[in-house]
Design an enzyme around this catalytic site. Structure first.
Site, short mmCIF file in Angstrom:
data_model
loop_
_atom_site.label_atom_id
_atom_site.label_comp_id
_atom_site.label_asym_id
_atom_site.label_seq_id
_atom_site.Cartn_x
_atom_site.Cartn_y
_atom_site.Cartn_z
N SER A 1 -28.18 0.87 -59.02
CA SER A 1 -29.51 1.55 -59.49
C SER A 1 -29.34 1.35 -61.15
O SER A 1 -28.47 1.35 -61.63
CB SER A 1 -29.61 2.93 -59.01
N TYR B 1 -25.95 11.46 -56.86
CA TYR B 1 -26.46 9.99 -56.93
C TYR B 1 -25.95 9.30 -58.41
O TYR B 1 -25.46 8.22 -58.32
CB TYR B 1 -27.99 9.98 -57.08
N1 LIG Z 1 -36.17 3.05 -53.84
C1 LIG Z 1 -35.62 2.79 -55.13
O1 LIG Z 1 -36.40 3.33 -56.06
C2 LIG Z 1 -34.19 2.35 -55.52
C3 LIG Z 1 -34.09 2.18 -56.80
C4 LIG Z 1 -32.65 1.87 -57.22
C5 LIG Z 1 -31.57 1.69 -56.22
N2 LIG Z 1 -31.80 2.06 -55.05
C6 LIG Z 1 -30.97 1.98 -54.06
O2 LIG Z 1 -31.47 0.87 -52.99
C7 LIG Z 1 -30.68 1.19 -51.80
C8 LIG Z 1 -31.69 0.99 -50.72
O3 LIG Z 1 -32.68 2.19 -50.72
P1 LIG Z 1 -34.07 2.10 -50.17
O4 LIG Z 1 -34.92 2.43 -51.43
O5 LIG Z 1 -34.47 1.08 -49.62
O6 LIG Z 1 -33.89 3.32 -49.23
P2 LIG Z 1 -34.42 3.59 -47.80
O7 LIG Z 1 -34.35 5.01 -47.52
O8 LIG Z 1 -35.63 2.92 -47.54
O9 LIG Z 1 -33.28 2.78 -47.09
C9 LIG Z 1 -32.00 3.25 -47.13
C10 LIG Z 1 -31.38 2.83 -45.89
O10 LIG Z 1 -30.02 3.51 -45.82
C11 LIG Z 1 -29.81 4.08 -44.30
N3 LIG Z 1 -28.66 5.06 -44.50
C12 LIG Z 1 -28.77 6.26 -44.89
N4 LIG Z 1 -27.67 6.83 -44.73
C13 LIG Z 1 -26.89 6.19 -43.98
C14 LIG Z 1 -25.53 6.08 -43.34
N5 LIG Z 1 -24.71 7.35 -43.44
N6 LIG Z 1 -25.02 5.13 -42.93
C15 LIG Z 1 -25.47 3.88 -42.89
N7 LIG Z 1 -26.71 3.69 -43.22
C16 LIG Z 1 -27.61 4.82 -43.99
C17 LIG Z 1 -31.14 4.39 -44.06
O11 LIG Z 1 -30.97 4.53 -42.59
C18 LIG Z 1 -32.09 3.64 -44.69
O12 LIG Z 1 -32.45 2.77 -43.67
C19 LIG Z 1 -29.98 2.49 -52.15
O13 LIG Z 1 -28.49 2.22 -52.29
C20 LIG Z 1 -30.55 3.25 -53.18
O14 LIG Z 1 -29.87 4.06 -53.93
C21 LIG Z 1 -33.25 2.37 -54.51
#
Ligand SMILES: NC(=O)c1ccc[n+]([C@@H]2O[C@H](COP(=O)([O-])OP(=O)(O)OC[C@H]3O[C@@H](n4cnc5c(N)ncnc54)[C@H](O)[C@@H]3O)[C@@H](O)[C@H]2O)c1
Length: 235
Positions: A117, A130
Site C-alpha cells: 500500500s 494497517y
Molecule cells: N482498496 C485499496 O484502496 C487498497 C489500497 C492499497 C492497498 N490495498 C491492499 O490490497 C489488498 C486487497 O485489498 P482490496 O482492496 O481488494 O480489499 P477487498 O476487501 O476487496 O479484498 C480483500 C480480500 O481479502 C480476504 N481476506 C480478508 N481476511 C482474510 C483472512 N483472514 N484470510 C484470507 N483472506 C482474507 C477477503 O475475504 C477479501 O476477499 C489488501 O492487502 C489491501 O491492504 C488496497
C-alpha cells in the site's frame, strides 16, 4: 508448461482483477480466499502452499494480497484487531514465502509480489495496525530480495493509493466517524486529500502492474516498493 501463481484474497476487488489478468497472460492461478483458509493462522498458510503444490506440481509466483482495514485512534485500537492485522498483512506473506521458497527457487524465475500500500511508505491517522504492518512487509520484501537473488527469486511490494474496492467503500463510514465529517465529504477531504490526482485507482490498474512485475520484463525489479499512488508520496 504454464507457470503457476498463488494469489490470496482472490475474491476481493484487487485479488479478483489480478486473477483475471494473470489468467489472460496464460498463468495457472491457484486462487484462495477466507472461505478456503483463514490466513491469520500459521497452519492455513502452510495448507494453501501445500494445496497449490499438490494441485499443480510447481509454484512460480506468490501474490500475498489478502487484507482488511481497521480505523480507530490508538487509545481505542482493539489489541486483538492489531494482532489480526499483523497476522494477515505481515506474517502471512512471510509464511507463504517461507513455505513456497523451495518451489520458487526451483522455478528459476520465482516471484514474490506483495500487495502492500502507499501506507507502506507513509502514514495516516487512525490506521496504526494497517500502517505498521504495511511498513513491515516492505522490510520483509527487501530481505526476501537479498536472499532470493542467488536463486532467481525477485520480491516486490506494490504500493497503491486508494482503489475502488469493498475495502475502501466500507471504510468511508468509519472515516466519517473518526474525523467527525459527513460520509459524502470523506472521499475528497480525507481519502484523496494527499493524492495529486483526485481519483480512485481501478483494480485492473493494480493487476496490470502485478502482471508486469511477474512477467519477464519484471526480472530486474527486486527489493523495492513499486508505488502506483497518483502522486501521493510525491508530497
Ligand atoms: N482498496 C485499496 O484502496 C487498497 C489500497 C492499497 C492497498 N490495498 C491492499 O490490497 C489488498 C486487497 O485489498 P482490496 O482492496 O481488494 O480489499 P477487498 O476487501 O476487496 O479484498 C480483500 C480480500 O481479502 C480476504 N481476506 C480478508 N481476511 C482474510 C483472512 N483472514 N484470510 C484470507 N483472506 C482474507 C477477503 O475475504 C477479501 O476477499 C489488501 O492487502 C489491501 O491492504 C488496497
Amino acid at each position: 508448461m504454464r507457470k503457476v501463481a498463488l494469489v490470496t484474497g482472490a475474491r476481493g476487488g484487487i485479488g479478483g482483477a489480478i486473477v483475471e489478468r494473470l489468467e489472460a497472460d496464460e498463468w495457472t492461478v491457484h486462487a484462495v480466499d477466507v472461505d478456503d483458509a483463514d490466513l491469520t493462522t500459521r497452519e492455513a498458510n502452510k495448507a494453501v502452499v501445500d494445496a497449490a503444490l499438490s494441485a499443480h506440481g510447481r509454484l512460480d509466483a506468490i501474490v500475498p494480497n489478502a487484507g482488511f482495514q481497521h480505523i480507530a485512534p490508538v487509545r481505542d485500537f482493539p489489541e486483538e484487531t492489531w494482532d489480526r492485522l499483523l497476522a494477515l498483512l505481515l506474517t502471512s506473506p512471510f509464511l507463504l514465502a517461507k513455505y513456497a521458497w523451495e518451489a520458487l527457487a526451483a522455478s528459476g524465475e520465482g516471484r514474490v509480489c506483495v500487495i502492500a500500500s502507499a501506507h507502506a511508505l507513509t502514514a495516516s491517522p487512525f490506521k496504526a495496525g494497517y500502517v505498521a504492518a504495511k511498513h513491515g512487509v516492505l522490510g520483509l520484501v527487501k530481505t526476501l530480495a537479498l536472499e532470493g537473488a542467488e536463486v532467481g527469486i525477485t520480491a516486490t511490494a506494490v504500493c497503491p493509493a486508494y482503489v475502488r474496492t469493498p475495502l475502501v467503500e466500507t471504510q468511508i463510514a468509519d472515516q466519517a466517524k473518526a474525523h467527525g465529517l459527513p460520509a459524502e465529504r470523506v472521499l475528497e477531504e480525507v481519502l484523496l486529500e494527499r493524492q495529486a490526482v483526485k481519483r480512485l485507482l481501478e483494480p485492473s490498474e493494480v493487476a496490470d502492474l502485478v502482471a508486469f512485475l511477474l512477467g519477464p520484463t519484471g526480472s530486474g525489479i527486486t527489493g523495492v516498493a513499486v508505488p502506483i499512488d497518483l502522486g501521493w508520496t510525491a508530497r
